[in-house]
Enzyme design. Structure first.
Site, PDB file in Angstrom:
ATOM      1  N   TYR A   1      59.589  75.154  65.951  1.00 39.19           N
ATOM      2  CA  TYR A   1      60.780  74.333  65.751  1.00 39.19           C
ATOM      3  C   TYR A   1      60.656  73.000  66.476  1.00 39.19           C
ATOM      4  CZ  TYR A   1      62.516  75.329  70.479  1.00 39.19           C
ATOM      5  OH  TYR A   1      62.656  75.379  71.843  1.00 39.19           O
TER       6      TYR A   1
ATOM      7  N   LYS B   1      55.604  75.041  70.471  1.00 40.59           N
ATOM      8  CA  LYS B   1      57.075  75.122  70.469  1.00 40.59           C
ATOM      9  C   LYS B   1      57.519  76.200  69.472  1.00 40.59           C
ATOM     10  CE  LYS B   1      60.994  71.889  70.712  1.00 40.59           C
ATOM     11  NZ  LYS B   1      61.571  72.259  71.992  1.00 40.59           N
TER      12      LYS B   1
ATOM     13  N   GLU C   1      57.717  74.023  84.537  1.00 36.83           N
ATOM     14  CA  GLU C   1      58.716  73.190  83.844  1.00 36.83           C
ATOM     15  C   GLU C   1      60.049  73.926  83.854  1.00 36.83           C
ATOM     16  OE1 GLU C   1      57.988  72.719  79.599  1.00 36.83           O
ATOM     17  OE2 GLU C   1      57.000  74.675  79.502  1.00 36.83           O
TER      18      GLU C   1
ATOM     19  N   LEU D   1      55.246  72.795  77.759  1.00 30.45           N
ATOM     20  CA  LEU D   1      55.411  72.041  76.523  1.00 30.45           C
ATOM     21  C   LEU D   1      55.283  70.552  76.859  1.00 30.45           C
ATOM     22  CD1 LEU D   1      56.254  72.303  73.461  1.00 30.45           C
ATOM     23  CD2 LEU D   1      58.491  71.529  74.239  1.00 30.45           C
TER      24      LEU D   1
HETATM   25  N1  PLP Z   1      59.865  72.108  77.938  1.00 28.21           N
HETATM   26  C1  PLP Z   1      60.473  73.073  77.234  1.00 28.21           C
HETATM   27  C2  PLP Z   1      60.132  74.484  77.535  1.00 28.21           C
HETATM   28  C3  PLP Z   1      61.420  72.750  76.245  1.00 28.21           C
HETATM   29  O1  PLP Z   1      62.010  73.728  75.558  1.00 28.21           O
HETATM   30  C4  PLP Z   1      61.738  71.389  76.018  1.00 28.21           C
HETATM   31  C5  PLP Z   1      62.711  71.005  75.015  1.00 28.21           C
HETATM   32  O2  PLP Z   1      63.334  71.797  74.392  1.00 28.21           O
HETATM   33  C6  PLP Z   1      61.080  70.416  76.773  1.00 28.21           C
HETATM   34  C7  PLP Z   1      60.142  70.807  77.717  1.00 28.21           C
HETATM   35  C8  PLP Z   1      61.364  68.959  76.562  1.00 28.21           C
HETATM   36  O3  PLP Z   1      60.752  68.515  75.368  1.00 28.21           O
HETATM   37  P1  PLP Z   1      61.304  67.252  74.604  1.00 28.21           P
HETATM   38  O4  PLP Z   1      61.354  66.135  75.590  1.00 28.21           O
HETATM   39  O5  PLP Z   1      60.304  67.018  73.542  1.00 28.21           O
HETATM   40  O6  PLP Z   1      62.660  67.616  74.086  1.00 28.21           O
END
Ligand code: PLP
Length: 287
Positions: A33, A150, A183, A208
């Site tokens: 997603y 993701k 994270e 991620l």
């Molecule tokens: N890390 C995780 C585990 C996430 O689920 C998300 C966003 O949903 C992020 C980091 C941040 O990613 P982004 O800046 O692309 O929204």
């Protein structure tokens, strides 16, 4: 106003938007997603999000029967039908609906399932929250070993976030066996040390690679701030001058407390707030 959700070629009223019981998203979380911010009716960093979606699809070997370049048109139409000005759009692709079997179904017999919905979010509320900052708790990182993809397999993150909420916090910072913060449950984690250096975990298979994170790294360059992609421990985080999280739905959100330790005397840090303030000036905006 009733909301409309796109499911496999149809814009369906919210209450009728259904997935089959044997969709692989429900049985195996065999789906990936994306979440893209909508600001003033425009999409923020859409191309980067769709590139990451393509990467996630490749990593789980999901071949779609539809062309990915059609997605921006469906996103636009979903936003239009739902009249979302500020908020986010959610895009999910699963390996389709087939009799339950761990083995992939045949691509030519099983079309992928594409879901897209858009939701409003009040940006003023988030801005107000950023002035106060948020509390995070530290929590063991119990996820699988590929959080760089993701996928919708988010149960470990759901449980960590719920624990945070139950402890009066808003996010859980996940730590590994060496007490390194990887994270947040649904965000990237950052600290600023006494030398004004921005630090975030390297984008390897343990996190991620956030699109907002990438944006902040660019901003750091623009502002001539030092930054470093390196692991940092819980202990180091608690000594930080500032801390913040990044995610498409939150942008840069200052952290003012980690467990029982206040950060920057419990006030949102100036660097975090500056990064938040100028974030959209440097983001890619699709009209
Ligand atoms: N890390 C995780 C585990 C996430 O689920 C998300 C966003 O949903 C992020 C980091 C941040 O990613 P982004 O800046 O692309 O929204």
């Amino acid at each position: 106003m009733s909301r409309t959700i796109y499911v496999n070629g149809c814009y369906q009223p919210y209450n009728n938007a259904l997935l089959h019981v044997e969709d692989r998203a429900t049985l195996f979380a065999d789906a990936v997603y994306e979440v893209v911010e909508i600001k003033a009716g425009n999409l923020v960093d859409q191309d980067a999000h769709l590139e990451r979606l393509e990467r996630s699809l490749n990593e789980i070997k999901l071949v779609t029967d539809f062309a990915l370049h059609t997605i921006p048109f469906i996103i636009r139409e979903t936003i239009r039908r739902n009249r979302v000005k500020n908020g986010y759009v959610y895009i999910q692709v699963s390996r389709g609906c087939a009799q339950r079997d761990f083995v992939f179904p045949k691509t030519n017999e099983t079309p992928a399932t594409l879901i897209i919905f858009a939701r409003s979010k009040n940006p003023l509320k988030l801005d107000k929250k950023s002035k106060k900052g948020i509390k995070v708790i530290t929590h063991p990182d119990l996820r699988w070993k590929r959080p760089d993809i993701k996928t919708t397999g988010l149960l470990a993150s759901v449980l960590a976030r719920q624990t945070a909420i139950e402890q009066g916090a808003e996010e859980a910072w996940l730590y590994n066996k060496d007490k390194i913060i990887t994270e947040g449950a649904a965000s990237n984690a950052w600290i600023v040390n006494n030398q004004n250096e921005l630090i975030t975990h390297p984008a390897n298979q343990s996190i991620l690679k956030g699109i907002t994170r990438e944006g902040v790294m660019q901003l750091a360059k623009e502002l001539n701030l030092k930054f470093s992609e390196r692991p940092f421990s819980i202990e180091e985080a608690k000594e930080a001058k500032e801390a913040f999280i990044t995610a498409a739905t939150n942008l840069v959100m200052p952290v003012t407390q980690i467990d029982e330790k206040t950060v920057n005397d419990g006030k949102s840090g100036p660097i975090s707030l500056k990064l938040r303030e100028i974030f959209h000036e440097f983001a890619q905006i699709s009209h």
